[in-house]
Scaffold this active site. Structure first.
Site, PDB file in Angstrom:
ATOM      1  N   THR A   1       0.829  -1.212   0.000  1.00  0.00           N
ATOM      2  CA  THR A   1       0.000   0.000   0.000  1.00  0.00           C
ATOM      3  C   THR A   1       0.859   1.255   0.000  1.00  0.00           C
ATOM      4  O   THR A   1       0.487   2.272  -0.596  1.00  0.00           O
ATOM      5  CB  THR A   1      -0.938  -0.036   1.221  1.00  0.00           C
ATOM      6  OG1 THR A   1      -1.836  -1.124   1.046  1.00  0.00           O
ATOM      7  CG2 THR A   1      -1.737   1.233   1.366  1.00  0.00           C
TER       8      THR A   1
ATOM      9  N   THR B   1       1.505  -4.762   3.937  1.00  0.00           N
ATOM     10  CA  THR B   1       1.293  -5.185   5.328  1.00  0.00           C
ATOM     11  C   THR B   1       0.642  -6.569   5.430  1.00  0.00           C
ATOM     12  O   THR B   1       0.749  -7.215   6.467  1.00  0.00           O
ATOM     13  CB  THR B   1       0.394  -4.160   6.053  1.00  0.00           C
ATOM     14  OG1 THR B   1      -0.814  -4.000   5.296  1.00  0.00           O
ATOM     15  CG2 THR B   1       1.093  -2.835   6.210  1.00  0.00           C
TER      16      THR B   1
HETATM   17  N1  ASP Z   1      -3.082  -3.794   2.536  1.00  0.00           N
HETATM   18  C1  ASP Z   1      -1.821  -4.155   2.053  1.00  0.00           C
HETATM   19  C2  ASP Z   1      -0.720  -3.148   2.397  1.00  0.00           C
HETATM   20  O1  ASP Z   1      -0.817  -2.549   3.380  1.00  0.00           O
HETATM   21  C3  ASP Z   1      -1.730  -4.575   0.697  1.00  0.00           C
HETATM   22  C4  ASP Z   1      -0.442  -5.324   0.636  1.00  0.00           C
HETATM   23  O2  ASP Z   1      -0.143  -6.031   1.560  1.00  0.00           O
HETATM   24  O3  ASP Z   1       0.278  -5.144  -0.327  1.00  0.00           O
HETATM   25  O4  ASP Z   1       0.234  -2.961   1.744  1.00  0.00           O
END
Ligand code: ASP
EC number: 3.5.1.1
Length: 340
Positions: free
Chosen positions: A12, A86
């Site tokens: 993200t 994440t």
């Molecule tokens: N929600 C995720 C992030 O925070 C998407 C991912 O893991 O790429 O990056």
């Protein structure tokens, strides 16, 4: 304060609107441009990949692990920051931690809000990760997020959307970041690092199967039939399932499949209390209890054991070592499987 290499992998923190949703597409330079660099820190960027972390493969993760080792081969580097999605950050960070034998820190970070968000958390997290990489030593692989520093081992994503996204529900964090400094609260417990594995042509298959009321062994048996060399059984409670699943575990382990036993409960250790399909019987059938490590990191421990050796007895030893079990001299992995 130091020369820090930022390895950019996507997530993200590198994501922008794609017309129908967000996805990673920015390069490390663009991600880095959003953050203030702590005074005295110089930054170099390695653009490894730009993907959202649910799409990462074992090959991506081993490429990251090898890149970390290549960067640290330069004695002039003081630390590493990895920007990462994440969603599976806890898996990649734990893999790097299991193989990390260097006082210089590797600090993972990311964001809950995308690159262009006016009030995004990425710039602050990246600044804090740089500060942590430049000012701490000997703590292993870390996660710097929302003003807190966590050890890679045991830390999981605990919030889908909130900024305070990481914690070890069974343990304490390592430090706090604020007022331009990192306060270290404790030293993490880490087993001796495993030797760096080769990147295989085809990674061993390691599947996860979750138990629930009315579950049968069909998915566990399907994993074995699909060629899984490792299985993580995400059991209920302190590590319980059914007599039928115990039978399936016994059959899998007798065929050389490494089975790890974790739980879908948020906190607390897997413990042998119940029989008639409980952890007592699952462990007797050859499943290895994973203490307080949850499914994603249990899977990485199994993967590392499978990559370390083809010898079934050594695989079991390496897995127990990776899980942090106190091992006796007789139960230590062979010397070549751990770093000197
Ligand atoms: N929600 C995720 C992030 O925070 C998407 C991912 O893991 O790429 O990056």
């Amino acid at each position: 304060m130091g020369r820090i290499v930022v390895i950019s992998t996507g997530g993200t923190i590198a994501s922008r609107w794609q017309g129908a949703g967000f996805a990673a597409d920015a390069h490390g330079r663009e991600v880095m441009a959003t953050a203030a660099v702590p005074e005295g820190v110089s930054v170099e960027i390695v653009d490894l990949f730009s993907v959202n972390s649910p799409r990462l493969t074992t090959h991506h993760q081993l490429t990251l692990l090898h890149t970390v080792h290549e960067v640290l081969a330069d004695p002039g580097v003081d630390g590493i920051v990895v920007t990462h999605g994440t969603d599976t950050l806890e898996e990649s960070a734990f893999l790097v931690d299991l193989h990390h034998d260097d006082p210089r820190p590797v600090v993972f970070t990311g964001a809950q809000l995308p690159l262009d968000a006016a009030d995004g958390d990425g710039p602050g997290n990246l600044h804090d990760a740089l500060l942590t990489a430049a000012t701490t030593r000997g703590l292993g692989v870390l996660v710097a997020f929302d003003g807190k520093v966590h050890p890679a081992r045991g830390t999981v994503k605990t919030q889908t959307l909130a900024a305070d996204a990481f914690a070890d529900p069974s343990g304490d964090r390592i430090g706090n970041i604020g007022f331009g400094r990192v306060s270290v609260l404790r030293q993490p417990q880490r087993p001796v690092a495993l030797a760096l594995p080769a990147v295989p042509g085809a990674a061993p298959r390691v599947d996860m199967v979750m138990h629930h009321a009315d579950a049968d062994p069909l998915l566990l048996n399907a994993a074995v039939d699909a060629g899984a060399q490792g299985i993580v059984l995400v059991a209920t409670g302190a590590g319980n399932a059914t007599p039928e699943i115990v039978e399936a575990v016994a059959s899998a382990t007798s065929r050389g499949v490494l089975v790890a036993l974790t739980t879908r409960v948020q906190a607390g250790p897997v413990t042998e209390i119940y029989t008639h399909g409980g952890a007592v019987d699952l462990v007797a059938a050859g499943a290895v209890p994973t203490g307080t490590l949850r499914a994603g990191q249990a899977r990485i421990a199994v993967l590392s054991a499978l990559l370390a050796t083809t010898d079934p007895r050594e695989r079991d030893r390496v897995l127990r070592h990776a899980l942090g079990e106190a091992v006796t001299a007789d139960d230590r992995p062979a010397a070549e499987l751990v770093q000197a």
